[in-house]
Write a protein that holds these residues in place. Structure first.
Motif, PDB file in Angstrom:
ATOM      1  N   ALA A  29      -6.603  -4.475   3.027  1.00 18.34           N
ATOM      2  CA  ALA A  29      -5.637  -4.524   1.916  1.00 18.34           C
ATOM      3  C   ALA A  29      -4.261  -4.052   2.377  1.00 18.34           C
ATOM      4  CB  ALA A  29      -6.126  -3.675   0.754  1.00 18.34           C
ATOM      5  N   ARG A  30      -4.229  -3.018   3.187  1.00 25.88           N
ATOM      6  CA  ARG A  30      -2.946  -2.478   3.666  1.00 25.88           C
ATOM      7  C   ARG A  30      -2.148  -3.481   4.496  1.00 25.88           C
ATOM      8  NH1 ARG A  30      -6.330   2.180   4.037  1.00 25.88           N
ATOM      9  NH2 ARG A  30      -5.523   3.840   2.720  1.00 25.88           N
ATOM     10  N   THR A  31      -2.808  -4.493   5.042  1.00 18.20           N
ATOM     11  CA  THR A  31      -2.111  -5.485   5.866  1.00 18.20           C
ATOM     12  C   THR A  31      -1.556  -6.649   5.047  1.00 18.20           C
ATOM     13  OG1 THR A  31      -4.045  -6.912   6.318  1.00 18.20           O
ATOM     14  CG2 THR A  31      -3.708  -4.991   7.775  1.00 18.20           C
ATOM     15  N   MET A  32      -1.901  -6.718   3.777  1.00 18.82           N
ATOM     16  CA  MET A  32      -1.494  -7.855   2.949  1.00 18.82           C
ATOM     17  C   MET A  32      -0.026  -7.734   2.548  1.00 18.82           C
ATOM     18  SD  MET A  32      -4.293  -9.624   2.770  1.00 18.82           S
ATOM     19  CE  MET A  32      -3.830 -10.843   1.577  1.00 18.82           C
ATOM     20  N   PRO A  33       0.765  -8.806   2.724  1.00 25.03           N
ATOM     21  CA  PRO A  33       2.152  -8.775   2.247  1.00 25.03           C
ATOM     22  C   PRO A  33       2.176  -8.511   0.741  1.00 25.03           C
ATOM     23  CG  PRO A  33       1.782 -10.670   3.666  1.00 25.03           C
ATOM     24  CD  PRO A  33       0.432 -10.061   3.387  1.00 25.03           C
TER      25      PRO A  33
END
Length: 105
Positions: A29-33
């Protein structure tokens, strides 16, 4: 901002297997724009609540359709959760303040 409130109850004995998957979804989730933040809590009665914030509905949509996230959702429904509910909310107003230390005792 779009906020998702995800409420669940775990099946007995599912916690050990669920933990690594939840950790992986957290990392993904932390990598999602458009991702802003998420936090999870467990109530005294066992209900689990996760609050997820994304900048836009489109950012949330991209998270929703992510293939790895999709597999995790299916696994949760099939194996981990005895109950689940989610609510997607638009933030209408936000206020925030921080108490400043005064140095007084």
């Amino acid at each position: 901002m779009i906020v998702t409130v995800f409420r669940t109850r775990m099946n007995p004995g599912a916690e050990e297997e669920y933990g690594p998957m939840a950790k992986r979804m957290s990392e993904l989730a932390r990598t999602m724009p458009g991702y802003i933040s998420h936090k999870g809590f467990v109530a005294d009665d066992g209900e689990r609540v996760t609050i997820v914030e994304f900048e836009t509905e489109e950012a949330l949509h991209q998270w929703r359709i992510d293939p790895e996230h999709g597999k995790a959702k299916r696994r949760g429904i099939e194996s981990f959760f005895s109950e689940f509910r989610f609510q997607i909310c638009s933030v209408i107003r936000e206020r925030m303040w921080t108490v400043k230390a005064t140095g007084r005792v």
